[in-house]
Design an enzyme around this catalytic site. Sequence first.
Site, PDB file in Angstrom:
ATOM      1  N   ARG A   1       1.042  -1.075  -0.030  1.00 45.91           N
ATOM      2  CA  ARG A   1       0.011  -0.096  -0.155  1.00 45.91           C
ATOM      3  C   ARG A   1       0.868   1.160   0.076  1.00 45.91           C
ATOM      4  O   ARG A   1       0.771   2.305   0.680  1.00 45.91           O
ATOM      5  CB  ARG A   1      -1.025  -0.022   1.090  1.00 45.91           C
TER       6      ARG A   1
ATOM      7  N   SER B   1     -10.446   1.026   3.983  1.00 45.76           N
ATOM      8  CA  SER B   1      -9.640   0.791   5.328  1.00 45.76           C
ATOM      9  C   SER B   1      -8.815   1.903   5.716  1.00 45.76           C
ATOM     10  O   SER B   1      -8.415   2.683   4.855  1.00 45.76           O
ATOM     11  CB  SER B   1      -8.478  -0.045   5.076  1.00 45.76           C
TER      12      SER B   1
ATOM     13  N   GLU C   1      -3.784   4.965   6.435  1.00 46.23           N
ATOM     14  CA  GLU C   1      -3.820   4.666   5.092  1.00 46.23           C
ATOM     15  C   GLU C   1      -4.438   5.759   4.113  1.00 46.23           C
ATOM     16  O   GLU C   1      -3.861   6.122   3.071  1.00 46.23           O
ATOM     17  CB  GLU C   1      -4.319   3.267   4.618  1.00 46.23           C
TER      18      GLU C   1
HETATM   19  P1  FAD Z   1      -8.267  10.168  -4.271  1.00 49.93           P
HETATM   20  O1  FAD Z   1      -8.741   9.757  -2.962  1.00 49.93           O
HETATM   21  O2  FAD Z   1      -8.857  11.053  -5.083  1.00 49.93           O
HETATM   22  O3  FAD Z   1      -6.864  10.398  -3.905  1.00 49.93           O
HETATM   23  C1  FAD Z   1      -5.815   9.797  -3.150  1.00 49.93           C
HETATM   24  C2  FAD Z   1      -4.534  10.331  -3.081  1.00 49.93           C
HETATM   25  O4  FAD Z   1      -4.036  10.079  -4.671  1.00 49.93           O
HETATM   26  C3  FAD Z   1      -4.363  11.866  -2.811  1.00 49.93           C
HETATM   27  O5  FAD Z   1      -3.518  12.088  -2.257  1.00 49.93           O
HETATM   28  C4  FAD Z   1      -4.248  12.511  -4.252  1.00 49.93           C
HETATM   29  O6  FAD Z   1      -3.788  13.697  -4.420  1.00 49.93           O
HETATM   30  C5  FAD Z   1      -3.685  11.321  -5.132  1.00 49.93           C
HETATM   31  N1  FAD Z   1      -4.010  11.210  -6.445  1.00 49.93           N
HETATM   32  C6  FAD Z   1      -5.325  10.833  -6.761  1.00 49.93           C
HETATM   33  N2  FAD Z   1      -5.128  10.774  -8.214  1.00 49.93           N
HETATM   34  C7  FAD Z   1      -3.889  11.256  -8.665  1.00 49.93           C
HETATM   35  C8  FAD Z   1      -3.433  11.339  -9.952  1.00 49.93           C
HETATM   36  N3  FAD Z   1      -3.969  10.971 -11.115  1.00 49.93           N
HETATM   37  N4  FAD Z   1      -1.915  11.664  -9.891  1.00 49.93           N
HETATM   38  C9  FAD Z   1      -1.399  12.043  -8.763  1.00 49.93           C
HETATM   39  N5  FAD Z   1      -1.895  12.053  -7.582  1.00 49.93           N
HETATM   40  C10 FAD Z   1      -3.134  11.470  -7.368  1.00 49.93           C
HETATM   41  N6  FAD Z   1      -7.647   0.484  -1.663  1.00 49.93           N
HETATM   42  C11 FAD Z   1      -6.961  -0.639  -1.850  1.00 49.93           C
HETATM   43  O7  FAD Z   1      -5.786  -0.326  -2.165  1.00 49.93           O
HETATM   44  N7  FAD Z   1      -7.563  -1.797  -1.962  1.00 49.93           N
HETATM   45  C12 FAD Z   1      -8.881  -2.043  -1.685  1.00 49.93           C
HETATM   46  O8  FAD Z   1      -9.421  -2.997  -1.741  1.00 49.93           O
HETATM   47  C13 FAD Z   1      -9.740  -0.702  -1.486  1.00 49.93           C
HETATM   48  N8  FAD Z   1     -11.196  -0.974  -1.336  1.00 49.93           N
HETATM   49  C14 FAD Z   1     -11.755   0.394  -0.616  1.00 49.93           C
HETATM   50  C15 FAD Z   1     -12.995   0.247  -0.568  1.00 49.93           C
HETATM   51  C16 FAD Z   1     -13.963   1.214  -0.235  1.00 49.93           C
HETATM   52  C17 FAD Z   1     -15.399   1.106  -0.047  1.00 49.93           C
HETATM   53  C18 FAD Z   1     -13.279   2.722  -0.314  1.00 49.93           C
HETATM   54  C19 FAD Z   1     -14.255   3.892  -0.176  1.00 49.93           C
HETATM   55  C20 FAD Z   1     -12.147   2.687  -0.716  1.00 49.93           C
HETATM   56  C21 FAD Z   1     -11.108   1.670  -0.865  1.00 49.93           C
HETATM   57  N9  FAD Z   1      -9.802   1.761  -1.292  1.00 49.93           N
HETATM   58  C22 FAD Z   1      -9.156   0.525  -1.610  1.00 49.93           C
HETATM   59  C23 FAD Z   1      -9.157   3.009  -1.339  1.00 49.93           C
HETATM   60  C24 FAD Z   1      -9.220   3.702  -2.443  1.00 49.93           C
HETATM   61  O9  FAD Z   1     -10.335   3.169  -3.278  1.00 49.93           O
HETATM   62  C25 FAD Z   1      -7.985   3.619  -3.428  1.00 49.93           C
HETATM   63  O10 FAD Z   1      -6.743   4.158  -2.478  1.00 49.93           O
HETATM   64  C26 FAD Z   1      -8.004   4.396  -4.642  1.00 49.93           C
HETATM   65  O11 FAD Z   1      -6.913   4.074  -5.504  1.00 49.93           O
HETATM   66  C27 FAD Z   1      -8.408   5.796  -4.417  1.00 49.93           C
HETATM   67  O12 FAD Z   1      -8.480   6.407  -5.705  1.00 49.93           O
HETATM   68  P2  FAD Z   1      -9.153   7.879  -5.617  1.00 49.93           P
HETATM   69  O13 FAD Z   1      -9.326   8.114  -7.269  1.00 49.93           O
HETATM   70  O14 FAD Z   1     -10.613   8.046  -5.208  1.00 49.93           O
HETATM   71  O15 FAD Z   1      -8.227   8.758  -5.111  1.00 49.93           O
HETATM   72  P1  NAP Z   2     -10.357  -9.832   5.491  1.00 54.84           P
HETATM   73  O1  NAP Z   2     -10.518 -10.809   4.335  1.00 54.84           O
HETATM   74  O2  NAP Z   2     -11.337  -9.754   6.619  1.00 54.84           O
HETATM   75  O3  NAP Z   2      -8.923 -10.140   5.989  1.00 54.84           O
HETATM   76  C1  NAP Z   2      -8.164  -9.240   6.947  1.00 54.84           C
HETATM   77  C2  NAP Z   2      -7.138  -9.080   6.733  1.00 54.84           C
HETATM   78  O4  NAP Z   2      -6.169 -10.090   6.778  1.00 54.84           O
HETATM   79  C3  NAP Z   2      -6.826  -8.295   5.467  1.00 54.84           C
HETATM   80  O5  NAP Z   2      -6.476  -6.908   5.538  1.00 54.84           O
HETATM   81  C4  NAP Z   2      -5.945  -9.154   4.616  1.00 54.84           C
HETATM   82  O6  NAP Z   2      -4.480  -8.305   4.551  1.00 54.84           O
HETATM   83  C5  NAP Z   2      -5.478 -10.202   5.611  1.00 54.84           C
HETATM   84  N1  NAP Z   2      -5.444 -11.575   4.992  1.00 54.84           N
HETATM   85  C6  NAP Z   2      -6.698 -12.245   4.883  1.00 54.84           C
HETATM   86  N2  NAP Z   2      -6.242 -13.333   4.297  1.00 54.84           N
HETATM   87  C7  NAP Z   2      -5.072 -13.535   4.155  1.00 54.84           C
HETATM   88  C8  NAP Z   2      -4.021 -14.330   3.333  1.00 54.84           C
HETATM   89  N3  NAP Z   2      -4.498 -15.573   2.866  1.00 54.84           N
HETATM   90  N4  NAP Z   2      -2.855 -13.957   3.317  1.00 54.84           N
HETATM   91  C9  NAP Z   2      -2.506 -12.933   3.736  1.00 54.84           C
HETATM   92  N5  NAP Z   2      -3.100 -11.935   4.265  1.00 54.84           N
HETATM   93  C10 NAP Z   2      -4.461 -12.295   4.492  1.00 54.84           C
HETATM   94  O7  NAP Z   2     -10.195  -8.459   4.848  1.00 54.84           O
HETATM   95  P2  NAP Z   2     -11.222  -7.366   4.336  1.00 54.84           P
HETATM   96  O8  NAP Z   2     -11.485  -6.244   5.204  1.00 54.84           O
HETATM   97  O9  NAP Z   2     -12.564  -8.226   4.069  1.00 54.84           O
HETATM   98  O10 NAP Z   2     -10.714  -7.083   3.049  1.00 54.84           O
HETATM   99  C11 NAP Z   2     -10.502  -8.358   1.803  1.00 54.84           C
HETATM  100  C12 NAP Z   2      -9.387  -7.496   0.689  1.00 54.84           C
HETATM  101  O11 NAP Z   2      -9.940  -6.437   0.422  1.00 54.84           O
HETATM  102  C13 NAP Z   2      -8.142  -7.479   1.765  1.00 54.84           C
HETATM  103  O12 NAP Z   2      -7.227  -7.754   0.825  1.00 54.84           O
HETATM  104  C14 NAP Z   2      -8.013  -5.923   1.807  1.00 54.84           C
HETATM  105  O13 NAP Z   2      -6.568  -5.230   1.731  1.00 54.84           O
HETATM  106  C15 NAP Z   2      -8.924  -5.395   0.682  1.00 54.84           C
HETATM  107  N6  NAP Z   2      -9.548  -4.165   1.084  1.00 54.84           N
HETATM  108  C16 NAP Z   2      -9.006  -3.022   1.176  1.00 54.84           C
HETATM  109  C17 NAP Z   2      -9.507  -1.332   1.356  1.00 54.84           C
HETATM  110  C18 NAP Z   2      -8.744  -0.532   1.574  1.00 54.84           C
HETATM  111  O14 NAP Z   2      -9.450   0.674   1.528  1.00 54.84           O
HETATM  112  N7  NAP Z   2      -7.390  -0.618   1.391  1.00 54.84           N
HETATM  113  C19 NAP Z   2     -10.907  -1.625   1.718  1.00 54.84           C
HETATM  114  C20 NAP Z   2     -11.666  -3.047   1.925  1.00 54.84           C
HETATM  115  C21 NAP Z   2     -10.926  -3.964   1.373  1.00 54.84           C
HETATM  116  P3  NAP Z   2      -4.446  -7.344   3.238  1.00 54.84           P
HETATM  117  O15 NAP Z   2      -5.196  -6.135   3.463  1.00 54.84           O
HETATM  118  O16 NAP Z   2      -3.035  -7.160   3.064  1.00 54.84           O
HETATM  119  O17 NAP Z   2      -5.039  -7.979   1.762  1.00 54.84           O
END
Ligand code: FAD
Ligand code: NAP
Length: 350
Positions: free
Chosen positions: A175, A250, A346
Amino acid sequence: MRSQNCSSMALEKETNGQAWAELKSFNTFGVAARAERMLVVSSESDLPAVLQANAGPVRVLGGGSNILLTDDVEGLVLKNEIKGKKTVEKDEETVLVQIGGGEDWHEFVLWTLDEGLGGLENLSLIPGTVGAAPIQNIGAYGVEQCEAFERLTAIRLSDGRRDVFDKADCAFGYRDSIFKNGLKGQFLITHVFYRLTTRHHKIRTDYGAIRDRLAGWNIPRPTIRDVSRAVMDIRRRKLPDPNLMGNAGSFFKNPILPAEKVEKLRERFPDIVAYPAEPGFVKVPAGWLIDQCGWKGRRFGPVGCYEKQALVIVNYGGADGAEIWRHACRVMASVRETFGIELQPEVNVW
Ligand code: FAD
Ligand code: NAP
């Protein structure tokens, strides 16, 4: 309203003689805040002139799904809406696609599936734009975007210069990337190039939730589309829809800790969950830590930790960014006191 001599569209409204743009509908937390100036950028060629004419601070906004607005934003906000998807190279097994940074990520993933391209199916239903995906190296269900990433193009905000970053330049981590560290806030990512498989797709079902869902559907040999369907089904059941309840996914990263430290903690917390990380380290789910501190489903006025996943902080309605941040601080303090672990946000706090 101040005008801009470019094809991009200004989103400012006259307020008390000054131009301000509402940001409430541009962040998935649904927090009310304003930007001093805001421009929609739909073409890379607009940018150098806009940037050269601008003296103050500049920020880039995608879908607003990973930001927390704690105040009004001074200076210029560039809303990235650079579109376009095309195949630029092909070989026997793969294609290289070029995607506009303002494209919606999930729609792009659905497009790859329609084209029969593999590599991003585990990243279905992640909100936001393609241009933001490399910023935190988005990941889910055992896959990170860096695995298919080849390069990106970006415009430097200080002088409008165009740059190309290959994978090594981006320093992708968990991340994380150089755009959250040394080059934070310095570039606008205009296009991202992904190399995707046309056959012999690598099916990734290592995460238990995907395996269980596919087994429940009696699919022993899943296709990339089956994996995507499973991911979407799991996500829709477990995560709050930002259209219905404000959130940014998250709020904290999962801490990567020395394995020794976690073994020591296991003496006091025998059920502590840990997954392998780099040698000598393990990843502890932040959601588990927060849950153990009693935050899951607990509400402070309009803010709380989501009832199905404590790692997601939710705005039940009307919370401002400062209230959400105070809640995040409460959660961090209790995890620190209980486990001696420092959670790192994050979400990007503006
Ligand atoms: P923004 O929120 O608009 O921006 C985020 C940051 O990136 C800011 O600092 C902004 O300045 C910068 N930025 C945005 N676009 C650009 C660009 N083109 N050039 C330079 N800088 C830029 N993330 C995960 O990794 N895994 C997940 O599974 C995941 N699940 C999510 C689920 C939900 C319900 C929500 C609400 C969020 C989740 N996220 C997840 C977080 C989010 O979706 C990601 O981080 C996504 O990439 C953000 O994109 P955005 O366009 O909305 O960025
Ligand atoms: P989950 O399945 O309840 O698992 C909890 C955490 O345990 C996750 O964050 C995941 O890490 C880790 N995990 C689970 N199984 C694993 C495996 N087999 N090996 C290694 N790590 C494991 O998680 P959840 O909240 O429902 O999310 C599911 C996936 O979507 C995750 O990968 C999570 O990162 C992603 N997600 C991300 C965001 C965001 O905003 N970043 C929001 C929603 C969901 P990792 O997170 O490293 O995968």
